[in-house]
Design a protein around this motif. Sequence first.
Motif, PDB file in Angstrom:
ATOM      1  N   ASP A  60      -1.813   9.321 -11.445  1.00  0.00           N
ATOM      2  CA  ASP A  60      -1.469   8.147 -12.268  1.00  0.00           C
ATOM      3  C   ASP A  60       0.027   7.833 -12.162  1.00  0.00           C
ATOM      4  OD1 ASP A  60      -4.094   8.218 -12.919  1.00  0.00           O
ATOM      5  OD2 ASP A  60      -3.832   8.835 -15.010  1.00  0.00           O
ATOM      6  N   GLU A  61       0.831   8.885 -12.111  1.00  0.00           N
ATOM      7  CA  GLU A  61       2.275   8.680 -11.998  1.00  0.00           C
ATOM      8  C   GLU A  61       2.618   7.985 -10.669  1.00  0.00           C
ATOM      9  OE1 GLU A  61       4.739   9.321 -14.126  1.00  0.00           O
ATOM     10  OE2 GLU A  61       6.360   8.808 -12.699  1.00  0.00           O
ATOM     11  N   ILE A  62       2.018   8.479  -9.609  1.00  0.00           N
ATOM     12  CA  ILE A  62       2.323   7.913  -8.279  1.00  0.00           C
ATOM     13  C   ILE A  62       1.815   6.471  -8.199  1.00  0.00           C
ATOM     14  CG2 ILE A  62       1.863   8.143  -5.798  1.00  0.00           C
ATOM     15  CD1 ILE A  62       1.567  11.244  -6.415  1.00  0.00           C
ATOM     16  N   ALA A  63       0.615   6.247  -8.740  1.00  0.00           N
ATOM     17  CA  ALA A  63       0.041   4.893  -8.682  1.00  0.00           C
ATOM     18  C   ALA A  63       0.910   3.891  -9.448  1.00  0.00           C
ATOM     19  CB  ALA A  63      -1.373   4.903  -9.253  1.00  0.00           C
ATOM     20  N   GLY A  64       1.570   4.375 -10.487  1.00  0.00           N
ATOM     21  CA  GLY A  64       2.360   3.476 -11.323  1.00  0.00           C
ATOM     22  C   GLY A  64       3.741   3.172 -10.774  1.00  0.00           C
ATOM     23  N   ARG A  65       4.101   3.770  -9.657  1.00  0.00           N
ATOM     24  CA  ARG A  65       5.453   3.561  -9.121  1.00  0.00           C
ATOM     25  C   ARG A  65       5.476   2.507  -8.027  1.00  0.00           C
ATOM     26  NH1 ARG A  65       8.345   9.434  -8.494  1.00  0.00           N
ATOM     27  NH2 ARG A  65       8.249   9.968 -10.702  1.00  0.00           N
ATOM     28  N   GLU A  66       6.673   2.000  -7.796  1.00  0.00           N
ATOM     29  CA  GLU A  66       6.861   1.061  -6.686  1.00  0.00           C
ATOM     30  C   GLU A  66       6.720   1.813  -5.368  1.00  0.00           C
ATOM     31  OE1 GLU A  66       7.794  -2.332  -6.654  1.00  0.00           O
ATOM     32  OE2 GLU A  66       7.102  -2.118  -8.728  1.00  0.00           O
TER      33      GLU A  66
ATOM     34  N   MET B  30       0.852  -1.211   0.000  1.00  0.00           N
ATOM     35  CA  MET B  30       0.000   0.000   0.000  1.00  0.00           C
ATOM     36  C   MET B  30       0.882   1.255   0.000  1.00  0.00           C
ATOM     37  SD  MET B  30      -3.013   1.447   0.369  1.00  0.00           S
ATOM     38  CE  MET B  30      -4.192   0.270   1.008  1.00  0.00           C
ATOM     39  N   LYS B  31       0.615   2.144  -0.944  1.00  0.00           N
ATOM     40  CA  LYS B  31       1.381   3.387  -0.991  1.00  0.00           C
ATOM     41  C   LYS B  31       0.626   4.489  -0.273  1.00  0.00           C
ATOM     42  CE  LYS B  31       2.397   2.654  -5.312  1.00  0.00           C
ATOM     43  NZ  LYS B  31       2.668   2.854  -6.718  1.00  0.00           N
ATOM     44  N   ASN B  32       1.368   5.323   0.451  1.00  0.00           N
ATOM     45  CA  ASN B  32       0.755   6.458   1.146  1.00  0.00           C
ATOM     46  C   ASN B  32       1.068   7.733   0.395  1.00  0.00           C
ATOM     47  OD1 ASN B  32      -0.203   5.074   3.489  1.00  0.00           O
ATOM     48  ND2 ASN B  32       1.968   4.761   3.952  1.00  0.00           N
ATOM     49  N   VAL B  33       0.041   8.532   0.192  1.00  0.00           N
ATOM     50  CA  VAL B  33       0.238   9.815  -0.489  1.00  0.00           C
ATOM     51  C   VAL B  33      -0.260  10.918   0.432  1.00  0.00           C
ATOM     52  CG1 VAL B  33      -0.250  11.150  -2.566  1.00  0.00           C
ATOM     53  CG2 VAL B  33      -0.295   8.676  -2.663  1.00  0.00           C
ATOM     54  N   LEU B  34       0.559  11.934   0.582  1.00  0.00           N
ATOM     55  CA  LEU B  34       0.160  13.095   1.379  1.00  0.00           C
ATOM     56  C   LEU B  34      -0.144  14.230   0.412  1.00  0.00           C
ATOM     57  CD1 LEU B  34      -0.067  14.741   4.028  1.00  0.00           C
ATOM     58  CD2 LEU B  34       2.421  15.072   3.910  1.00  0.00           C
ATOM     59  N   ILE B  35      -1.391  14.716   0.429  1.00  0.00           N
ATOM     60  CA  ILE B  35      -1.778  15.804  -0.481  1.00  0.00           C
ATOM     61  C   ILE B  35      -2.033  17.049   0.352  1.00  0.00           C
ATOM     62  CG2 ILE B  35      -3.440  16.583  -2.219  1.00  0.00           C
ATOM     63  CD1 ILE B  35      -3.879  13.657  -2.968  1.00  0.00           C
ATOM     64  N   ILE B  36      -1.363  18.133  -0.004  1.00  0.00           N
ATOM     65  CA  ILE B  36      -1.477  19.365   0.782  1.00  0.00           C
ATOM     66  C   ILE B  36      -2.293  20.373  -0.008  1.00  0.00           C
ATOM     67  CG2 ILE B  36      -0.177  21.216   1.898  1.00  0.00           C
ATOM     68  CD1 ILE B  36       2.132  19.060   2.015  1.00  0.00           C
ATOM     69  N   GLY B  37      -3.487  20.671   0.487  1.00  0.00           N
ATOM     70  CA  GLY B  37      -4.393  21.596  -0.201  1.00  0.00           C
ATOM     71  C   GLY B  37      -5.583  20.835  -0.750  1.00  0.00           C
TER      72      GLY B  37
ATOM     73  N   GLN C 168      -7.301   4.285  -7.157  1.00  0.00           N
ATOM     74  CA  GLN C 168      -6.307   3.333  -7.656  1.00  0.00           C
ATOM     75  C   GLN C 168      -5.663   2.559  -6.505  1.00  0.00           C
ATOM     76  OE1 GLN C 168      -4.092   4.606 -11.264  1.00  0.00           O
ATOM     77  NE2 GLN C 168      -4.865   6.635 -10.754  1.00  0.00           N
ATOM     78  N   GLY C 169      -6.302   2.619  -5.352  1.00  0.00           N
ATOM     79  CA  GLY C 169      -5.838   1.796  -4.223  1.00  0.00           C
ATOM     80  C   GLY C 169      -4.816   2.453  -3.323  1.00  0.00           C
ATOM     81  N   LEU C 170      -4.489   3.711  -3.548  1.00  0.00           N
ATOM     82  CA  LEU C 170      -3.514   4.372  -2.681  1.00  0.00           C
ATOM     83  C   LEU C 170      -4.194   4.880  -1.409  1.00  0.00           C
ATOM     84  CD1 LEU C 170      -1.549   6.526  -5.309  1.00  0.00           C
ATOM     85  CD2 LEU C 170      -1.275   4.136  -4.729  1.00  0.00           C
TER      86      LEU C 170
END
Length: 545
Positions: free
Chosen positions: A391-397, A1-8, A23-25
């Motif tokens: 999409d870029e983040i979802a496609g990365r390891e 599971m990838k964690n994404v921090l979105i500011i704003g 996309q499961g993030l």
Amino acid sequence: MKNVLIIGSGIAGMACAVRCAEQGLQVTLVSPFPSERSQSVMAAGGINAVRTEHEEGDSVESHIEDTLKGGCGLGGERAVSGLCGHGEEILHYLESIGTVFSVDEKGRPIRRAFGGQSHKRTYYCGASTGKQIVSALVMEARRLEAAGRINRRLWCCFHSALIRDGVCYGAMLFDEAGGGLTAEYADAVVVATGGQNALFGKTTGSTQCDGYAAGKLFMQGAELKNLEFIQYHPTTLETAHKRMLISEAARGEGGRLFYKSEGRNIYFMEEKYGQGGNLLTRDVISQEIDAIGGSAFLDLTFMDKKVIDERLPEVGELCAKYAGIDVSREPIPVQPSVHFFMGGLAVHLNHETNIQNLFAIGECASMYHGANRLGGNSLLSAIYSGNVAADEIAGREAAGSDHPDFGSELEREREQLARGMDTESQFPVMYVRDMLADTMNKQLGIVRTEEALVQGREDIDYYLSVAGRLKYDPNVMPYFNYSLTGILTLARATVTCALARRESRGAHYRSDFPKTDEKYSAATIISYNDGDYSVRLDEERFYES
Ligand SMILES: Cc1cc2nc3c(=O)[nH]c(=O)nc-3n(C[C@H](O)[C@H](O)[C@H](O)COP(=O)(O)OP(=O)(O)OC[C@H]3O[C@@H](n4cnc5c(N)ncnc54)[C@H](O)[C@@H]3O)c2cc1C
């Protein structure tokens, strides 16, 4: 599971959050206020797209061409092609999540004309396009929140990024609700903090958009791009607290600009440019209004009242409410005001900055609009850029749970915040923000000169020299206190870029260099190193890789 921090959590941040979560993030979405209070809700005019079923002579190629022309040669072709090529898909998506666009009596979506466009391609939702899009995205985010994929944190402000050796591992966040400063680790950080309106005080936009995140990230090594291109909107109404936007739709529907001379109304845009004069791009009209003394009138009085009520209800309402003007009988006094920022964090085509795993989207990123943005293109770019980054983040390891330890940095920053600032100084932080706004408006206006810009730079250097010693103001959110240096640094970078571009192009007009110079057919990229600001001209099509 990838964690994404979105500011704003304006339209860009929300669009990215929803797409990442789908996309499961795992998304953490932070902002000081709810999305419904972001600047995005102010957008009334509409969103551009070419839809095949309503083409009528229009085409994606034409949208690309208009956007590149509006950007005066500085909008990257690959980026703009991606943006315009996804317009139709984005409109369909917005409809699918509940955005309701205005339709004619036969149920066909209505398009309006906006400046600099060869065809009518701006779709709108009555007078509330931004509100409708935000509401639809909020509903999507709520659904994903209930599914445990999005964690929304309110009253939370960006403090700084966790960066080591050119890689971003998360951010320090300040919780205004009492949680203090914490470190949030993530596989990717996406900055979606909007423009830099607060540098200029009264503008058409929100004071939440103060550019602090961009300024602080710049101090931490992120590059900024094309800061000198600041769009003045030609038709705004002065009120006590802000400049109210008189939408370009008013001219799109036929509104005419004039000034008074010896008892006559001079329709200066039509006299100089012919029939389409009132719908030229914002930079051209703002410069023309500046040349006749800085203000003009917008005339809707010859229009059918029914058209005004149906197509421009917000214009009628705000003029009645804030200026007591009945627009069907009296002209509207207007003046140009700071409205949109074409410059911002420099990003690659995938919206990653020069710092690995740090992304920027929406108005805080510089990518599609070159030297001047076309009305209706920025809502499109806010959503598109959010999608691209997701999409870029979802496609990365996934990076895994290993990350450097930022414990000592966190402690140091906490101590600094607890110490506050030197209370001997007589100047509270907010006073310096006001002085900065004066400087920016005076020295970085519609028409610029070397002399004024140098003066602006000196003023800002002085504010920076005292910023660390200022009285900590207990009456404002702690954020306002700690953000001052970042904001001043961004202002200093902006003036430095404006000095470096010794030509006139789009929204950057230098009366001492009034011509466009091919030598400057490139982006200004600025970087920071311990108080040193260094600008380079990037001819490699502005990060178009
Ligand atoms: C009056 C007006 C009318 C407009 N009309 C149109 C139009 O008709 N069509 C069009 O295409 N464009 C229009 N625009 C431009 C467009 O609305 C914006 O460019 C776009 O909405 C920006 O979206 P965003 O998500 O990037 O930023 P914003 O909507 O500004 O959101 C920024 C988010 O970041 C948060 N934030 C800011 N600083 C911090 C921080 N330090 N820490 C944490 N969070 C932070 C804010 O609280 C907010 O949630 C208009 C702009 C204005 C001002």
